[in-house]
Design an enzyme around this catalytic site. Sequence first.
Site, PDB file in Angstrom:
ATOM      1  N   GLY A  73       0.831  -1.121   0.005  1.00 31.30           N
ATOM      2  CA  GLY A  73      -0.001  -0.138  -0.003  1.00 31.30           C
ATOM      3  C   GLY A  73       0.791   1.440  -0.066  1.00 31.30           C
ATOM      4  O   GLY A  73       1.872   1.243  -0.624  1.00 31.30           O
ATOM      5  N   GLY A 113       3.969   0.539   2.197  1.00 30.96           N
ATOM      6  CA  GLY A 113       5.000  -0.415   1.644  1.00 30.96           C
ATOM      7  C   GLY A 113       5.347  -0.066   0.602  1.00 30.96           C
ATOM      8  O   GLY A 113       6.744  -0.323   0.013  1.00 30.96           O
ATOM      9  N   ARG A 152     -14.020  13.402  13.296  1.00 26.25           N
ATOM     10  CA  ARG A 152     -14.697  12.001  12.961  1.00 26.25           C
ATOM     11  C   ARG A 152     -15.448  11.380  14.277  1.00 26.25           C
ATOM     12  O   ARG A 152     -16.505  11.005  14.260  1.00 26.25           O
ATOM     13  CB  ARG A 152     -13.799  11.046  12.422  1.00 26.25           C
ATOM     14  CG  ARG A 152     -13.359  11.654  11.085  1.00 26.25           C
ATOM     15  CD  ARG A 152     -12.429  10.633  10.424  1.00 26.25           C
ATOM     16  NE  ARG A 152     -12.392  10.826   8.828  1.00 26.25           N
ATOM     17  CZ  ARG A 152     -11.718  10.555   7.883  1.00 26.25           C
ATOM     18  NH1 ARG A 152     -11.058   9.311   8.336  1.00 26.25           N
ATOM     19  NH2 ARG A 152     -11.547  10.883   6.846  1.00 26.25           N
TER      20      ARG A 152
END
Lengths: 639, 251
Positions: free
Chosen positions: A42, A45, A330
């Site tokens: 991702g 990585g 959030r």
Amino acid sequence: MKLDAKIPEGPIQDKWANHKMAMKLVNPANKRKYKVIIIGSGLAGASAAATMGELGYNVDCFCFQDSPRRAHSIAAQGGINAAKNYPGDGDSIYRLFYDTVKGGDFRSREANVYRLAEISNQIIDHCVAQGVPFAREYGGLLANRSFGGAQVSRTFYARGQTGQQLLIGAYQALSRQIAAGTVQMHTRSEMLDVVVDDNTAKGVIVRNLVTGQIESHAADAVVLATGGYGNVFYLSTNAMGCNVTAAYRAYKKGAGFANPCYTQIHPTCIPVSGEHQSKLTLMSESLRNDGRVWVPKELGDKRKPDEIPENERDYYLERKYPSFGNLAPRDIASRSAKEVCDEGRGVGNTGLGVYLDFRDAISRLGEDTISARYGNLFDMYERITAENPYQNPMRIYPAVHYTMGGLWVDYNLMSTIQGLYVIGEANFSDHGANRLGASALMQGLADGYFVLPQTIADYLASLGSDHQRTPIEDQAFVDAEEAVKSQVNTLLNINGRRTVDSFHKELGRIMWENCGMSRTKSGLETAIEEIPRLRQEFWNDVKVNGTADNLNMSLEKAGRVADFLEFGELMCRDALAREESAGGHFRAEHQTSEGEALRNDDDFCHAAVWEYTADDEAPVRHREELDFENIKLATRSYK
Amino acid sequence: MATYKVKIWRQSGPNANGHMERHIVKGIDGDMSFLEMLDHLNEDLEEQGKEPVAFDHDCREGICGACSLVINGQAHGPETTTTCQLHMRSFEEHNVSEIDIEPFRATAFPIIKDCVVDRSGFDRVIQSGGFVSVNTGNAPDANANAIPKPEADTAFDAAACIGCGACVAACKNASAMLFVSAKVSHLAHLPQGDAERRERVHSMVNTMDKEGFGSCTNYGECEAACPKSISTDNIATLNREFIRSKVGPTT
């Protein structure tokens, strides 16, 4: 377990620069002698593998998907923060640092967060140089928008596909290194154990998902970039394959797991429609820039939204948090949605939903402007719900999205196992108890492009010139490989009655009910009793068809669910031990008279780090005390 | 709740013979996604002690590009979207109750098992030049280059490709031109991609040929099947870039 965060000395703004000077270097000719294994492709990585390859190290990168381009970072929508201050609205590195520490409810490590803010600008420079097509103004310069938890516009974005564009940028950089031969890419490969000897990472055990072969790979350092564990809840915004296996198996080999209970429930997701649901879909937080959140004032008001007059609507975020309004962070926005639904004012068939309404923005700016800003999100919403959000308000509800907890790492991003590094969402260090929007991409890329490639050199150099890599014939590898094979065989030979998914769903229900948006002592205690029972049933009665020697997706899932069945319990233990409310961790016993989270700084201003002991023993809870030298501990207020 | 007659491709391994297998799938709600219908089928198969059908999928949000089925003869099915974003109401509304499901078929996408194919050829095309050669750490300030918004938007439209391979599956020739051209066009429209544009287009086209993808004969089926509506204009851009790289000025 010794926890030394290795925070460099000096004033906060000099720590990273001083540290870079103090670290050892590996000379260019020696770099190729070192082999580094990176698990995951991702943002963290892929960027780490690309940069390590560019520097000349010998890198092996593994991902379970069929291509590194598919990692779940790709689904991030809204944007990436940076302290560029291009809009000239008062932003600075210090303000980004401050907002992130405050947003995390004072449960992150100051030095790491400051470094993140400092690096944020370089990330944007680098991504633009790679050809990432960020949104631009008509003058050709980069555009910014605002995001939750901040009063400046510091978010860079690429329509609603920022994660995709950044990941493709990193993937292309990685592809360049694969072609150059510095990185060897192993797709459709899943790490099933990390090989540790003398508390030092020596390599990994991997299953080739196509042939089923169990392989050993040796390295001088191992990097986990394996993402978060939101799928412990079964339903989440994570991709179907996201899992905790790599991180959890490292934990069982001695890596401390920090703050597993810190989970982010994202306020704007498409509500659950039925039992068949396999995953939840996020609607980017950026929508809250123009959408207004409301529910009817009356309990059980079943009228259509356009039949409810203005004075009978409760724009509850604007009412409760006038200065941040719809852009409250959030955790706060999610809890407020839960509150109004619990009161019986929720909308939609299930009553588990609130409106996100663009009526005012469309009449102010026109449908074209709104479509240019959010077109793809509106399309996605319509596709899933068969409702047109230009005409009717969206219905949204909170869903599990991101996990702030992860393997404990020091300032160098090294876990409690020597030579085992953890980057991106898989570690714990930067977001405290709540992550702000557009900060995940920033952290993944900061770790991968700019932090890890520097800090890992210090470790590799310290191994010394006579360092010999442990060969895969070593007993440590043989034993680890044997254990992995034996687990695979056990799973295939139980021949029980229940499918893997049925266990996963049941675990998800236990977790959502007891360790979700609101947690109580008794609920958590119930979960800690129920999960081991379910785990036992799994190992007695699961049914995994097929064989071990080819592509077997049930077997892959079974291994991941087996780990979730242990990890879920650890999360609940962590949530039970943390007798306070902080960020995404809300304990109903600890709230103010207005229902806001009530922290307990005297007893819990620390990261909780769990040490594995044995399968049938409770893990040990350690602490890393968090010192706030620069930002004064204060009650978080967005009013 | 609807019932569907499903025929789906089963193939136990790369070298095995495959066949279409029939199933009756009951209890399907219009709000279910296509892949949730397959989950439902697989759950039934597992309960009967049979091996579930292997198919690729991951994000289920239409962005990772993993899902890849040919549904009633069309890559990703009847709508302009990915398989994971296709919903069963799409069949219900058109009274379609028989569904044939096959893998993406192309010489360059060999089958691994059932409906799972190997699309690593796409990765190798990108590895051959689909990038800007810039090492981490040596970039100028992000606003050093102003890029006119129309150019940036065109680059973005091309960069929206998710690499799913529907273009290849839809093409009679199994050509990868739309995929390759999307990357060439993305980088050709940006100043950052300019320095390597000649080598890039050459190398990517050569690799595409070597991987066994077919030639483009301007059918346009690729654009019709593309879940991200990548335009065949990009193929024109690729052709122009290719010729320009041979005959155009060197700077």
